[in-house]
Design an enzyme around this catalytic site. Sequence first.
Site, PDB file in Angstrom:
ATOM      1  N   ALA A 211      32.498  40.394  73.474  1.00  0.00           N
ATOM      2  CA  ALA A 211      31.678  39.851  72.386  1.00  0.00           C
ATOM      3  C   ALA A 211      31.226  38.443  72.738  1.00  0.00           C
ATOM      4  O   ALA A 211      31.461  37.972  73.851  1.00  0.00           O
ATOM      5  CB  ALA A 211      32.478  39.844  71.096  1.00  0.00           C
ATOM      6  N   ASN A 212      30.568  37.760  71.832  1.00  0.00           N
ATOM      7  CA  ASN A 212      30.189  36.356  72.031  1.00  0.00           C
ATOM      8  C   ASN A 212      30.275  35.616  70.710  1.00  0.00           C
ATOM      9  O   ASN A 212      30.622  36.197  69.692  1.00  0.00           O
ATOM     10  CB  ASN A 212      28.793  36.262  72.659  1.00  0.00           C
TER      11      ASN A 212
END
Length: 401
Positions: A211-212
């Site tokens: 994810a980010n």
Amino acid sequence: MSLAGKRILLVISGGIAAYKSLDLIRRLRERGAQVRPVMTAGAREFVTPLAVGALSSGHVYTDLFSREDEQDVGHIRLARDCDLIIVAPATADLMAKMANGLAEDLASTVLLATDRPVLVAPAMNPKMWSHAATRRNVETLRRDGLSFVGPNAGEMAEGGEAGLGRMAEPLEIVAAAEDLLDGGRKPLAGRRAVVTSGPTHEPIDPVRYIANRSSGRQGHAIAAALAKLGADVTLVSGPVTLPDPRGVKVIKVERAEEMLAAVLGALPADIAVMVAAVADWRVATENTEKIKKTPGEGPPPLMLAENPDILKTIGHHAQRPKVVVGFAAETQDVEDNGRVKLRKKGADLIVANDVSPETGIMGGTRNSVKLITAAGIEEWPDLSKDEVAGRLAGWIAERLS
Ligand code: CTP
């Protein structure tokens, strides 16, 4: 005086956020509105009718069976002699009554008897907000045509707990009321828009993902701003903790491939604004079982495969929207990289920002952007993400006109 001459019936129900309704009355009146308050018995446990009456400069209605209140205006006239009803705070209990058509006190009776627009500002504990019963009630009320503002995420007044449930701030409620009352300038009426927002989650196995740090704030704000100008907006959102923006169709996805499919499904559109921080890579082979540690073998190799580039796909699509906007999250050479992205991705505009950790932009509430088009570069000052969204929606409307 954006609310000059507007008559607002303010229903205050019994939550700790009722203290903010005192400020709300002041803010509404500052803008020229007349405010007539109705308080539930619960509300009167948190703030006094004396305080509410002093701020609204008038009678405070509390009792369905009061001869005095009934002689004054009567509950049916109370429900109709206004331009807008605001319910702030709206407790889970009052929303449940509204969703089910109960009329057992003055507030619920007025809300059942009205034919005026109703704006609801919920406030409750996050667990109550996420409870299946509340979700059903909110859905019912939305379908019945009521509008919502908030709740917001954050610390609860009672302390110790955080999450969605805080009442929207008075000025947000005022802005939502202004929107509802003023048919407003709608230069994007009849236009369709698709917006992506948030991160994507690319599964490694059933419990882990890549994810980010994207919060979705900027993308969600842009979807709301386009809708405010009258566009019919589909927001394709990765996993975020934000509430759905008002007046926007939201499609929730996890992975880049799902996001692309949802965006393609929203075509044809006049406007595409791709704000999502799409993961560039996914794990090449899907692991349907949780990857286990094997003693002595060290960490497993993670083979990555490239994800589709959604902006590039849309920018070169046979049904390319008239205005295609992309973002460029950079940590260096913001302008040069932005120009390259403009060309490669087939966009009309790249909104470039510096997401180096020290700027606090990724995940934060403010943004400093540069607008890169074939014609040149325009730099905007440091603004809130809502302000960036409002200006950008204006830029798009102008481009389409
Ligand atoms: N974008 C997209 N699909 C992807 C990657 C990016 O739609 N798979 C979009 C983003 O929504 C944004 C723009 O492309 O509007 C630029 O995103 P950014 O992450 O800055 O650029 P990348 O193309 O991923 O390039 P790099 O990470 O190498 O800077």
